[in-house]
Design a protein around this motif. Structure first.
Motif: not given
Lengths: 436, 436
Positions: B183-200
Motif C-alpha cells: 500500500g505504501a509503495l502504491g501511494e509513492l507510485k501515485k503521488h510522490v515518485l512521478p514528481n521526483d522522476y519526470p523522466d520515468l
C-alpha cells in the motif's frame, strides 16, 4: 549539439550547462538557471544536498541526517530545463567537451566544477587512516556510532586503561569544525551522557582540541579566539595550541612534543582540499584548487568554470585565494549564472567581489562568537541566538527548518538528544581479543 | 550469588533476572521490575528498541529511523536496579545458570528469553540470499536506498528491459507486512515518485504482492481480506494469490506456475521464526520456538522463561500456539513480571490468558481495515484514523509520538516524503558491466 546518450538527456537547441556538485554553489547555480533558455544537467554522487555547517550536530546525536539534507530532485522539482543525474565524474576532456563518469559520458557547452572539498591529510593518509573525517553525512553517522559503541564497551570493561582509551576523544584542528564539535561533545559530557551511563565516570572522558597555531578560529577575530577558549573551558575541553599530531594507530595518538594520549577516537578537522577531477592541464591546478580569473573561468580554458571551495581566485584583497566558505561559494555561483546568461545575450560580464557579511561559530549551549564587518565582535547568548537564526534561515527547505527548530527546542529544554542510535554493527574494539 | 564479572554488574543480595531482548516483551518486563527488590540485566544486540509495526514506513521513506526507535538507556533511565548491556547472547548453560555472549559470561537466577523473531526463509536461505528481509532498522534503510538507487539507475538507462527490471517490485507474503508495504509503495507510485522522476514512466513500476494462500491477511477476518484487496487495487498493486516463489537470482523472480518477472527487488515478508539460542535441550524447541507452559516457563527448566514471538504456548484456544504479535508479547511480559515478583514473596502465580483486543492493517492513504472482537469489522477512512491513533499511543516515548505525528501530518497534506536519502554507496546494478 553533439552528444552521447548514456545520460538520456534530451537533445535540444539550447546550450547545455553541466554542473558538477550539488553543494551550496551547485544548487544556487541550478536555481538561477531555472526557467531560462539553457539546458542544465546537475551531477552529484549523492542524491541529496548536505548542509555541512550542521554536520557536527549529526555526529553528536543532536540531529538526524534527514534534517540537514535536501533531496536534490525535490529542490529542483518542476523545472523542465534542469536535469539531475546521480553520477561520479571521473574525467574531463577539454578537447572534445565531454566528461566521463561512472555511468557514462556526457557532452557540454559550458562546464561548471562545483565539486567542493574533502578532508586534507596533507599527504599523510596512511598514517591517519583510522582517523574520522567529517565532510559527509555517512561520516557523521560513523562517528556517532563509534563514540556510542565506545561507551557501551567501556561499561563492560574493568580495565582502567581500556576505559580511558575508549572514552578519550581527540579533535585535530581548531577551526570552526573542531571548535563546534568540541563544544557539542562537552555539552554531551555535562548534560546527556551521565544519565545514559550511570556506571561510567565521565570525569574520565577527556576531550582534547589540538591546533598547530597559537590560537583558535584562525579565520576569525582575536576576540572570537579568546571567547571560544573561555567557553570551551567551561565545557571542560582541553585546548592544546601550538601542538601537531605525529601519528595515530587507532589506539594511541602521539603529538610532536612527544606526549601520547590513549584513544580510539581521533577526529580530523585540520584541513580541506579541493576535489580535483582528472583531465585538465596541470597548470590550472594550484594547492588542490583550480586557478580561476575574476569571472571564475579556469585558466587555460574557454568554457570551464570552477566555483566555491574548489576555485582559487587570487585577488588583491585575497592574495592566497578566497576563503573556503559557503557565502563565497553562493556569491560566486550567483554571479556566474548571471554572467553566463548575460554573455549568451551578448552582454558584458561583471567581475567577482566578495561581500563579507561576517562569520560565526557556536560553542555548545548558549555560547557562540560572531564577527561582523567593521571590527564588530560579540559573544555569549545573543551570539548563540543569532547563530541559530542564521543557520535556520539558510538551510534549504521549509520542512528542514521546522524539523531542526523543533529538535533544537526539544534538546534545549529537556537537556536530551533524540538520536542516540548505533546503526552500524557492534564490533568491540579493545575487548575483542581478550574476551572470546 | 556466584557471578563472573565481564559485565561489571554489581554483586548484591537481590535475585538477578537476565532478560534477553529489548523488544516489546523485554521493555515491558524491565519497566515492571523497575524499583522492585530484584536486579535486572537487559541485554540486546542493538542499543535501541525498534517499533516494528512502523518499519515499513522507514523502508518507504515516510519516517526516519529515529522516530520508530527508542534508545534503551533512555527508556530505562533513573532505575537503579536495571542495567542495560549491549551484547549478543550466543549460548545458555542451564546446568550452571550462565549465559555466554560476544562480550563474556553472565550468571542469572532467572533467565527470560524475549529474543523475538527473524525472517524465515523456510530452509531456502541460499535461494533467496538476494531478497530483502524487513525485521530491523538497518534492513529498512537498505531497502529504501535500494529502490531509490534503482530509480536513479533507470533514469540513466535506454534499455526497456533494464528499466522494467529496475522498476518492478515483488513482495512475498500477504500478511500485514506485505499488505502495508504494498500500500505504501502504491501511494509513492501515485503521488510522490512521478514528481521526483519526470523522466520515468511510472506505468512501468509494477508492484506485485504474492501470497501462497487464497487470501490476504490470514490472521484477520474475511472482511479484512476483501477490503484490503479492494484498496490495493486502487493503488495499482497486482495481488497474486495461490502463488509461491520458486527462485530469485537478483535479476528475475520465478513462481511455481512457471511465470517469471524481471526484477532486482524482492521483499521477503512471508514468514518469521524464533531467534533460538544455542544451549537448551532440543525437546524444549518446536517450530523454532521454545515450548512454554501457561506461566511462560520453558519445558524442562525451572528458572528459564520465554515470552513473545519466541514462546510457543499451546492452549485449548490456541492449539498451534499464540500468534506472533506485539499484544501477546506485552501481555505475557506483564503477567510474567507479576508472577516472578509474586513467587519471590511466596504468593501464587496466575496462568496466562490472551485478551484479544482486535487487529488492524493499513493500506496506504486514507485506507485501513480493523477487526474487533465479537465479529466487528470495518474499513475505510475511520479505520485508517483509528490505526494511526493506536500506533501513535503505542509507540514508546513522548518525543517519538510528536515526531511521528508531525511527519504524518506533513506527508498527508503535502503528498511529500521527507526522507528520500540514499545513504549507502551507489553501485549501479545492471548498467555496471555495460557502461565502463
Amino acid at each position: 549539439m553533439n552528444q552521447s546518450n548514456a545520460f538520456r538527456i534530451p537533445d535540444t537547441q539550447q546550450k547545455r550547462i553541466v554542473i558538477i556538485g550539488g553543494g551550496f554553489a551547485g544548487i544556487t547555480l541550478a536555481k538561477k538557471f531555472a526557467g531560462k533558455d539553457v539546458q542544465v544537467v546537475l551531477l552529484d554522487r549523492h542524491n541529496y544536498h548536505t548542509f555541512q555547517p550542521l554536520l557536527y550536530q549529526v555526529a553528536t546525536a543532536g540531529l538526524e541526517p534527514d534534517s540537514i539534507a535536501g533531496p536534490l530532485r525535490k529542490l529542483l522539482e518542476n523545472h523542465k530545463n534542469i536535469f539531475f543525474r546521480m553520477a561520479t565524474v571521473t574525467n574531463i576532456n577539454n578537447s572534445n567537451n565531454k566528461i566521463k563518469s561512472n555511468v557514462g559520458e556526457l557532452s557540454y557547452d559550458y562546464l561548471i566544477i562545483a565539486a567542493g572539498s574533502k578532508t586534507n591529510f596533507f599527504g599523510q593518509q596512511e598514517k591517519f587512516e583510522k582517523a574520522f573525517p567529517l565532510k559527509q553525512i555517512p561520516q557523521a553517522l560513523d562517528f556517532r556510532s563509534h563514540i556510542l559503541q565506545n561507551f557501551e564497551e567501556a561499561v563492560l570493561s574493568s580495565d582502567e586503561n581500556d576505559i580511558e582509551r575508549l572514552m578519550n576523544i581527540v579533535i585535530v584542528g581548531g577551526g570552526p569544525t573542531g571548535v563546534e564539535l568540541a563544544g557539542a561533545l562537552g555539552e554531551l559530557k555535562k548534560h546527556v551522557l551521565p544519565n545514559d551511563y550511570p556506571d561510567l565516570d565521565f570525569q574520565k572522558l577527556n576531550i582534547y582540541l589540538v591546533e598547530g597555531m597559537d590560537r583558535l578560529l584562525g579565520g576569525m577575530s582575536e576576540f572570537a579566539d579568546v571567547k571560544a577558549q573561555k567557553y570551551l573551558k567551561k565545557f571542560d575541553v582541553n585546548v592544546k595550541l601550538k601542538t601537531m599530531v605525529k601519528s595515530f594507530d587507532g589506539e594511541n595518538v602521539e603529538f610532536d612534543n612527544g606526549e601520547k594520549i590513549p584513544t580510539t577516537t581521533l577526529l580530523w578537522g585540520a584541513g580541506v582540499m579541493g576535489n580535483i577531477i582528472e583531465g585538465l592541464a596541470e597548470e590550472s591546478v594550484k594547492n588542490s584548487r583550480y586557478k580561476v580569473d575574476k569571472y571564475n573561468l579556469i585558466e587555460g580554458t574557454e568554457n570551464i568554470y570552477a566555483v566555491g571551495d574548489i576555485a582559487l581566485m587570487e585577488t588583491e584583497d585575497f592574495p592566497k585565494g578566497h576563503p573556503m566558505l559557503a557565502p563565497v561559494a553562493m556569491q560566486q555561483a550567483d554571479l556566474l549564472a548571471k554572467n553566463i546568461l548575460a554573455s549568451l545575450k551578448g552582454k558584458k560580464q561583471k567581475a567577482f567581489k566578495y561581500l563579507d557579511k561576517g562569520s560565526m561559530a557556536t560553542v555548545g549551549r548558549n555560547k557562540a562568537v560572531v564577527d561582523l564587518p567593521k571590527n564588530l565582535h560579540f559573544g555569549g547568548f545573543m551570539a548563540w541566538f543569532i547563530w541559530m537564526f542564521v543557520h535556520l534561515i539558510s538551510i534549504v527547505g521549509f520542512r528542514n527548518k521546522i524539523v531542526i527548530l523543533s529538535n533544537w527546542v526539544w534538546n534545549y529544554f529537556t537537556y536530551d538528544r533524540g538520536t542516540r542510535l548505533i546503526i552500524r554493527p557492534f564490533i568491540p574494539k579493545i575487548n575483542k581479543q581478550k574476551k572470546t
